[in-house]
Design a protein around this motif. Structure first.
Motif, PDB file in Angstrom:
ATOM      1  N   ILE A 165       0.846  -1.206   0.000  1.00  0.00           N
ATOM      2  CA  ILE A 165       0.000   0.000   0.000  1.00  0.00           C
ATOM      3  C   ILE A 165       0.878   1.252   0.000  1.00  0.00           C
ATOM      4  O   ILE A 165       0.616   2.210  -0.738  1.00  0.00           O
ATOM      5  N   ALA A 166       1.933   1.250   0.806  1.00  0.00           N
ATOM      6  CA  ALA A 166       2.847   2.396   0.837  1.00  0.00           C
ATOM      7  C   ALA A 166       3.551   2.569  -0.510  1.00  0.00           C
ATOM      8  O   ALA A 166       3.749   3.690  -0.977  1.00  0.00           O
ATOM      9  N   ALA A 167       3.937   1.464  -1.149  1.00  0.00           N
ATOM     10  CA  ALA A 167       4.583   1.539  -2.464  1.00  0.00           C
ATOM     11  C   ALA A 167       3.639   2.154  -3.495  1.00  0.00           C
ATOM     12  O   ALA A 167       4.050   2.967  -4.327  1.00  0.00           O
ATOM     13  N   PHE A 168       2.369   1.778  -3.425  1.00  0.00           N
ATOM     14  CA  PHE A 168       1.375   2.347  -4.339  1.00  0.00           C
ATOM     15  C   PHE A 168       1.247   3.857  -4.116  1.00  0.00           C
ATOM     16  O   PHE A 168       1.203   4.633  -5.070  1.00  0.00           O
ATOM     17  N   GLY A 169       1.198   4.279  -2.853  1.00  0.00           N
ATOM     18  CA  GLY A 169       1.134   5.714  -2.541  1.00  0.00           C
ATOM     19  C   GLY A 169       2.371   6.449  -3.024  1.00  0.00           C
ATOM     20  O   GLY A 169       2.292   7.567  -3.555  1.00  0.00           O
ATOM     21  N   GLY A 170       3.536   5.840  -2.842  1.00  0.00           N
ATOM     22  CA  GLY A 170       4.766   6.452  -3.329  1.00  0.00           C
ATOM     23  C   GLY A 170       4.772   6.592  -4.837  1.00  0.00           C
ATOM     24  O   GLY A 170       5.205   7.612  -5.386  1.00  0.00           O
ATOM     25  N   LEU A 171       4.265   5.573  -5.520  1.00  0.00           N
ATOM     26  CA  LEU A 171       4.182   5.632  -6.975  1.00  0.00           C
ATOM     27  C   LEU A 171       3.233   6.739  -7.427  1.00  0.00           C
ATOM     28  O   LEU A 171       3.513   7.454  -8.399  1.00  0.00           O
ATOM     29  N   LEU A 172       2.127   6.907  -6.716  1.00  0.00           N
ATOM     30  CA  LEU A 172       1.199   8.003  -7.048  1.00  0.00           C
ATOM     31  C   LEU A 172       1.864   9.365  -6.862  1.00  0.00           C
ATOM     32  O   LEU A 172       1.652  10.278  -7.667  1.00  0.00           O
ATOM     33  N   ALA A 173       2.678   9.517  -5.812  1.00  0.00           N
ATOM     34  CA  ALA A 173       3.393  10.776  -5.594  1.00  0.00           C
ATOM     35  C   ALA A 173       4.382  11.037  -6.722  1.00  0.00           C
ATOM     36  O   ALA A 173       4.518  12.176  -7.200  1.00  0.00           O
ATOM     37  N   VAL A 174       5.084  10.006  -7.171  1.00  0.00           N
ATOM     38  CA  VAL A 174       6.016  10.160  -8.292  1.00  0.00           C
ATOM     39  C   VAL A 174       5.265  10.602  -9.545  1.00  0.00           C
ATOM     40  O   VAL A 174       5.683  11.535 -10.248  1.00  0.00           O
ATOM     41  N   LEU A 175       4.148   9.965  -9.825  1.00  0.00           N
ATOM     42  CA  LEU A 175       3.366  10.314 -11.010  1.00  0.00           C
ATOM     43  C   LEU A 175       2.803  11.734 -10.930  1.00  0.00           C
ATOM     44  O   LEU A 175       2.800  12.464 -11.924  1.00  0.00           O
ATOM     45  N   ALA A 176       2.333  12.139  -9.753  1.00  0.00           N
ATOM     46  CA  ALA A 176       1.800  13.499  -9.593  1.00  0.00           C
ATOM     47  C   ALA A 176       2.900  14.534  -9.811  1.00  0.00           C
ATOM     48  O   ALA A 176       2.683  15.547 -10.492  1.00  0.00           O
ATOM     49  N   GLY A 177       4.065  14.306  -9.253  1.00  0.00           N
ATOM     50  CA  GLY A 177       5.173  15.240  -9.441  1.00  0.00           C
ATOM     51  C   GLY A 177       5.624  15.317 -10.886  1.00  0.00           C
ATOM     52  O   GLY A 177       5.870  16.393 -11.422  1.00  0.00           O
ATOM     53  N   ALA A 178       5.724  14.165 -11.542  1.00  0.00           N
ATOM     54  CA  ALA A 178       6.138  14.138 -12.946  1.00  0.00           C
ATOM     55  C   ALA A 178       5.108  14.831 -13.833  1.00  0.00           C
ATOM     56  O   ALA A 178       5.467  15.556 -14.764  1.00  0.00           O
ATOM     57  N   TYR A 179       3.829  14.634 -13.529  1.00  0.00           N
ATOM     58  CA  TYR A 179       2.776  15.292 -14.309  1.00  0.00           C
ATOM     59  C   TYR A 179       2.864  16.813 -14.156  1.00  0.00           C
ATOM     60  O   TYR A 179       2.767  17.551 -15.136  1.00  0.00           O
ATOM     61  N   GLY A 180       3.060  17.281 -12.928  1.00  0.00           N
ATOM     62  CA  GLY A 180       3.163  18.720 -12.696  1.00  0.00           C
ATOM     63  C   GLY A 180       4.354  19.334 -13.410  1.00  0.00           C
ATOM     64  O   GLY A 180       4.241  20.399 -14.030  1.00  0.00           O
ATOM     65  N   GLY A 202       5.839  18.123 -16.064  1.00  0.00           N
ATOM     66  CA  GLY A 202       5.589  18.032 -17.500  1.00  0.00           C
ATOM     67  C   GLY A 202       4.630  19.107 -17.989  1.00  0.00           C
ATOM     68  O   GLY A 202       4.845  19.706 -19.048  1.00  0.00           O
ATOM     69  N   GLN A 203       3.572  19.348 -17.217  1.00  0.00           N
ATOM     70  CA  GLN A 203       2.616  20.390 -17.598  1.00  0.00           C
ATOM     71  C   GLN A 203       3.281  21.765 -17.642  1.00  0.00           C
ATOM     72  O   GLN A 203       3.086  22.526 -18.578  1.00  0.00           O
ATOM     73  N   ALA A 204       4.054  22.086 -16.601  1.00  0.00           N
ATOM     74  CA  ALA A 204       4.723  23.392 -16.556  1.00  0.00           C
ATOM     75  C   ALA A 204       5.712  23.523 -17.709  1.00  0.00           C
ATOM     76  O   ALA A 204       5.795  24.577 -18.359  1.00  0.00           O
ATOM     77  N   ARG A 205       6.460  22.472 -17.983  1.00  0.00           N
ATOM     78  CA  ARG A 205       7.438  22.502 -19.079  1.00  0.00           C
ATOM     79  C   ARG A 205       6.735  22.677 -20.424  1.00  0.00           C
ATOM     80  O   ARG A 205       7.178  23.451 -21.280  1.00  0.00           O
ATOM     81  N   ARG A 206       5.621  21.975 -20.613  1.00  0.00           N
ATOM     82  CA  ARG A 206       4.883  22.077 -21.867  1.00  0.00           C
ATOM     83  C   ARG A 206       4.326  23.480 -22.078  1.00  0.00           C
ATOM     84  O   ARG A 206       4.432  24.042 -23.167  1.00  0.00           O
TER      85      ARG A 206
END
Length: 141
Positions: A12-27, A29-33
């Protein structure tokens, strides 16, 4: 606590960590775009309405600008004012907006990628530690 319970909690913690990685990468990427492909305009800083802010100590101002097709947009500033850049009522700032969605803006000089990078770093650490815990729990079974 037995190894199975540790493995489940670590998963469960690994899943939460993965979601945090994805949220940060999305943010990031959006700003860069938007910085790369967005339209650059000057925006007027406006004081937000009194009831619009949950935290009266640090209200986020509104940014008003005209798009290429002469629509007047008024969006909440994506970054909070700082002591270095207070964003007072009536100030003018440069922004880049996404032509496909003009509500997506990046304020020139106020980009703060640190939060997104912190999400990515923290999420990666949590994921790695959780995977190590899972491996340990499986090995001790």
């Amino acid at each position: 606590m037995d190894a199975g319970a540790v493995a489940v909690l670590a998963g469960i913690a690994a899943f939460g960590g993965l979601l945090a990685v994805l949220a940060g990468a999305y943010g990031l990427g959006q700003a860069r775009r938007v910085r790369r492909t967005g339209v650059r305009v000057e925006a007027l800083v406006k004081r937000p309405p009194e009831s619009a802010s949950d935290d009266p100590a640090l209200p986020r101002p509104l940014l008003q600008f005209a798009t290429e097709d002469d629509r007047v947009m008024e969006v909440v500033c994506p970054v909070a004012p700082s002591r270095r850049r207070p964003l007072n009522d009536g100030d003018r700032v440069l922004v880049r907006y996404d032509p496909a969605d003009p509500r997506t803006v990046v304020v020139h000089g106020l980009e703060r990628p640190g939060l997104e990078r912190a999400f990515i770093t923290t999420g990666a650490l949590i994921t790695l530690l959780s995977l190590a815990l899972i491996a340990f729990a499986v090995a001790t079974r």
